[in-house]
Design a protein around this motif. Sequence first.
Motif, mmCIF file in Angstrom:
data_model
loop_
_atom_site.group_PDB
_atom_site.id
_atom_site.type_symbol
_atom_site.label_atom_id
_atom_site.label_comp_id
_atom_site.label_asym_id
_atom_site.label_seq_id
_atom_site.Cartn_x
_atom_site.Cartn_y
_atom_site.Cartn_z
ATOM 1 N N ASN A 112 0.867 -1.296 0.048
ATOM 2 C CA ASN A 112 -0.006 0.193 -0.176
ATOM 3 C C ASN A 112 0.947 1.185 0.341
ATOM 4 O O ASN A 112 1.630 1.423 0.738
ATOM 5 C CB ASN A 112 -0.703 0.088 1.317
ATOM 6 N N HIS A 126 2.267 3.769 2.861
ATOM 7 C CA HIS A 126 3.262 3.267 3.628
ATOM 8 C C HIS A 126 4.481 3.567 2.991
ATOM 9 O O HIS A 126 5.582 3.523 3.888
ATOM 10 C CB HIS A 126 3.217 1.849 4.023
ATOM 11 N N ILE A 180 2.809 6.330 6.701
ATOM 12 C CA ILE A 180 2.621 5.698 7.995
ATOM 13 C C ILE A 180 2.621 4.347 8.241
ATOM 14 O O ILE A 180 2.804 3.783 7.099
ATOM 15 C CB ILE A 180 0.760 6.193 8.559
ATOM 16 N N ALA A 181 2.758 3.979 9.307
ATOM 17 C CA ALA A 181 3.305 2.493 9.404
ATOM 18 C C ALA A 181 2.178 1.503 9.282
ATOM 19 O O ALA A 181 0.841 1.995 9.311
ATOM 20 C CB ALA A 181 3.739 2.107 10.776
ATOM 21 N N HIS A 182 2.310 0.446 8.875
ATOM 22 C CA HIS A 182 1.209 -0.660 8.696
ATOM 23 C C HIS A 182 0.749 -1.035 10.079
ATOM 24 O O HIS A 182 1.131 -1.051 11.096
ATOM 25 C CB HIS A 182 1.654 -1.865 8.017
ATOM 26 N N ASN A 239 -7.927 -2.080 17.845
ATOM 27 C CA ASN A 239 -8.597 -0.883 17.323
ATOM 28 C C ASN A 239 -7.354 0.168 16.823
ATOM 29 O O ASN A 239 -6.747 0.466 17.886
ATOM 30 C CB ASN A 239 -9.259 -0.092 18.276
ATOM 31 N N PHE A 240 -7.416 0.459 15.507
ATOM 32 C CA PHE A 240 -6.420 1.406 15.146
ATOM 33 C C PHE A 240 -7.035 2.661 15.295
ATOM 34 O O PHE A 240 -7.761 3.411 14.554
ATOM 35 C CB PHE A 240 -5.992 1.291 13.692
ATOM 36 N N ARG A 241 -6.628 3.509 16.484
ATOM 37 C CA ARG A 241 -7.128 4.596 16.703
ATOM 38 C C ARG A 241 -6.364 5.970 16.241
ATOM 39 O O ARG A 241 -7.207 7.205 15.836
ATOM 40 C CB ARG A 241 -7.170 4.644 18.267
ATOM 41 N N ALA A 242 -5.436 5.827 15.962
ATOM 42 C CA ALA A 242 -4.382 7.066 15.403
ATOM 43 C C ALA A 242 -3.299 6.510 14.630
ATOM 44 O O ALA A 242 -2.850 5.359 15.067
ATOM 45 C CB ALA A 242 -4.190 7.945 16.560
ATOM 46 N N PRO A 243 -2.986 7.288 13.475
ATOM 47 C CA PRO A 243 -1.479 6.733 12.929
ATOM 48 C C PRO A 243 -0.395 6.665 13.606
ATOM 49 O O PRO A 243 -0.078 7.660 14.482
ATOM 50 C CB PRO A 243 -1.671 7.689 11.692
#
Length: 157
Positions: free
Chosen positions: A41, A44, A59-61, A90-94
């Motif tokens: 992607n 990244h 951003i990181a995976h 839960n991915f809450r922030a990058p």
Amino acid sequence: MLPELRVLYFEDLEVGLTEILKKEISSSDVVGFAEITGDRNPIHLSEHFAARTPFGTRIAHGLYTAGLISAVLGTRLPGPGAVYISQTLNFRAPVRIGDTVEVKVEVAELIPERRRARLKCTCSVGDEVVLDGEALVKVPKKEEADPLAMRMGGGRA
Ligand SMILES: C[C@@H](O)CC(=O)SCCNC(=O)CCNC(=O)[C@H](O)C(C)(C)COP(=O)(O)OP(=O)(O)OC[C@H]1O[C@@H](n2cnc3c(N)ncnc32)[C@H](O)[C@@H]1OP(=O)(O)O
């Protein structure tokens, strides 16, 4: 630096026991994760592409950050011999390149009949929670990890 291995058997665990690991996320980590998983992607990998997203930069995976939780479970709490059963995320922030992620894993519940431990997992960058979730792992008992030592009255090797 890689964390030193520490074995905790089911009998050693108690609710509230906590372990923390810190890791600075480098560009080569992200490129390496893309290569080994095949997730290329461009959010990244390409500054040009990422600049046009709401994040403004690469951003990181999410699963790379989540992998740092696995590192805590497999090396420190409970450590070698632990077996993953499930994990919520839960991915809450990058997480951006150069961020230092602090991974905190805390024993939330122990289920002795099945030697299961439920652990609360939180990844933060500074004061911001970037990822949280819950892990369920199977934890070896002393006697099954080292039956000879137990018969001879010993503990851990
Ligand atoms: C497939 C791969 O190649 C791609 C990746 O790996 S990308 C990397 C991993 N993902 C991320 O880094 C994303 C990190 N998360 C975010 O940046 C944001 O959460 C978001 C952009 C995904 C969502 O933000 P937004 O749409 O602005 O949502 P709000 O902040 O307005 O929140 C609205 C309510 O939803 C709740 N919420 C938002 N995100 C999450 C989440 N990840 N998990 C659980 N809940 C979430 C938020 O708490 C709000 O709830 P409320 O009750 O209304 O307060």
